[in-house]
Motif scaffolding. Structure first.
Motif, PDB file in Angstrom:
ATOM      1  N   SER A 105       0.611  -1.157   0.128  1.00  0.00           N
ATOM      2  CA  SER A 105      -0.030  -0.024   0.023  1.00  0.00           C
ATOM      3  C   SER A 105       1.068   1.298  -0.193  1.00  0.00           C
ATOM      4  CB  SER A 105      -1.106  -0.121   1.089  1.00  0.00           C
ATOM      5  OG  SER A 105      -0.230   0.125   2.518  1.00  0.00           O
ATOM      6  N   LEU A 151       1.026  -7.580 -10.172  1.00  0.00           N
ATOM      7  CA  LEU A 151      -0.499  -6.890  -9.968  1.00  0.00           C
ATOM      8  C   LEU A 151      -0.798  -6.346  -8.674  1.00  0.00           C
ATOM      9  CD1 LEU A 151      -3.022  -9.423 -12.020  1.00  0.00           C
ATOM     10  CD2 LEU A 151      -2.287  -7.191 -12.651  1.00  0.00           C
ATOM     11  N   GLU A 152      -0.327  -7.009  -7.768  1.00  0.00           N
ATOM     12  CA  GLU A 152      -0.603  -6.375  -6.358  1.00  0.00           C
ATOM     13  C   GLU A 152       0.239  -5.141  -5.986  1.00  0.00           C
ATOM     14  OE1 GLU A 152       0.807  -9.478  -3.624  1.00  0.00           O
ATOM     15  OE2 GLU A 152      -0.813 -10.740  -4.231  1.00  0.00           O
ATOM     16  N   ARG A 155      -1.299  -2.091  -7.880  1.00  0.00           N
ATOM     17  CA  ARG A 155      -2.444  -1.637  -7.114  1.00  0.00           C
ATOM     18  C   ARG A 155      -1.821  -0.871  -5.993  1.00  0.00           C
ATOM     19  NH1 ARG A 155      -4.984  -6.810  -7.846  1.00  0.00           N
ATOM     20  NH2 ARG A 155      -4.140  -7.752  -6.085  1.00  0.00           N
ATOM     21  N   GLN A 158      -1.356   3.092  -7.143  1.00  0.00           N
ATOM     22  CA  GLN A 158      -2.685   3.796  -7.699  1.00  0.00           C
ATOM     23  C   GLN A 158      -2.598   4.938  -7.547  1.00  0.00           C
ATOM     24  OE1 GLN A 158      -5.950   1.455  -6.105  1.00  0.00           O
ATOM     25  NE2 GLN A 158      -6.144   0.251  -7.842  1.00  0.00           N
ATOM     26  N   LYS A 162      -2.795   6.936 -11.532  1.00  0.00           N
ATOM     27  CA  LYS A 162      -3.759   7.871 -11.793  1.00  0.00           C
ATOM     28  C   LYS A 162      -3.676   8.902 -12.657  1.00  0.00           C
ATOM     29  CE  LYS A 162      -6.837   6.931  -7.889  1.00  0.00           C
ATOM     30  NZ  LYS A 162      -7.458   7.368  -6.590  1.00  0.00           N
ATOM     31  N   LYS A 168       1.698  -3.358 -17.526  1.00  0.00           N
ATOM     32  CA  LYS A 168       1.830  -4.653 -17.190  1.00  0.00           C
ATOM     33  C   LYS A 168       2.915  -5.224 -17.842  1.00  0.00           C
ATOM     34  CE  LYS A 168      -2.998  -4.804 -15.634  1.00  0.00           C
ATOM     35  NZ  LYS A 168      -4.313  -5.400 -15.910  1.00  0.00           N
TER      36      LYS A 168
END
Length: 275
Positions: A105, A151-152, A155, A158, A162, A168
């Motif tokens: 995160s 992929l994680e 995320r 993000q 944006k 990918k």
């Protein structure tokens, strides 16, 4: 009739006394032996201490560089000389903020902070500029051991993606032709696996002219494997690094970010004499 007292003979005494000597000697030897731990045990304790110290205090840039170079030498027998290392020292290692955890995160925030106040200019220009900003040339490449992990990590980016176009770069469910098409546009961040990244570089679809940082994911999977330890992926990564990144690291144009729950510290090595 008078009784006579029978005294033990001198021979019997002489037989008993020597029997005590060896036992005491053996006991002393055992005690002495127990006080000196085996070399392997000492190494193991030092390794555990190093790991525990790493939990309390993250490894410095110098320690991270030593760890990385040890992995490089072990994997492909490439040794960086002191002469080559002097110009770059620890500048090639990205020192991450200690105020943020090194989890998925926070990856976007860590990358933003590592780029400094000019992070928008470095990462978020939206259009290609002829002669300056080429298509398909990201500023940051995130390299991990699997498509799922890639992929994680996307995320976790993000907060950046944006505004910063990302792509990918792994093979699962994605054809090379699709990725080539995507890389014809402006790309700021790529996240993928070593084999597909290497293939896209080889066919000149993925450019390295703007590459400023490679983020190496040190997360371990459920089986305890990581980018540096999963057999096939490990070989693919070092092949990619040797052919595409190593020279740029040495000339100071590319930085390495070791990203994981904690920064690794080098472990004590055994010398040939100690073995």
């Amino acid at each position: 009739m008078a009784t006579t007292e029978v005294k033990p003979s001198a021979d019997r005494k002489s037989k008993r006394k020597p029997s005590l000597g060896p036992k005491k000697d053996l006991k002393k030897k055992k005690i002495k032996k127990s006080k000196a731990p085996a070399f392997d045990e000492t190494i193991e304790r030092n390794d555990q201490k190093s790991e525990n110290d790493g939990d309390e205090q993250p490894a410095s840039a110098s320690e991270q560089l030593s760890y990385f170079l040890n992995q490089l030498e072990s994997a492909i027998s490439v040794r960086v000389s002191t002469l080559e290392l002097d110009p770059i020292k620890d500048k090639c290692i990205v020192e991450l903020s200690q105020s943020l955890e090194r989890d998925v995160s926070n990856l976007g925030e860590h990358i933003k902070m590592s780029c400094g106040s000019s992070w928008r200019e470095t990462l978020c220009e939206g259009e290609t500029i002829e002669g300056k900003v080429e298509p398909g040339s990201p500023s940051v490449l995130v390299i991990s051991s699997s498509a799922l992990r890639s992929l994680e990590l996307l995320r976790g980016l993000q907060s950046l993606t944006k505004q910063c176009p990302a792509v990918k770069l792994f093979s699962k469910h994605l054809k090379v032709e699709e990725q080539v098409s995507l890389l014809k546009k402006r790309v700021n961040i790529g996240s993928g696996t070593p084999s597909r990244i290497k293939k896209l570089i080889d066919i000149e679809a993925l450019g390295l002219s703007r590459l400023d940082m490679i983020v190496l994911d040190l997360h371990t999977d459920v089986k305890g494997f990581s980018l540096f330890t999963l057999p096939q992926v490990r070989d693919e990564f070092w092949d990619l690094y040797k052919n595409c990144f190593h020279r740029r690291v040495l000339d100071g144009s590319l930085r390495i970010c070791l990203y994981g729950p904690k920064a690794p510290a080098p472990k004590l090595k055994k010398t040939k004499k100690q073995r």
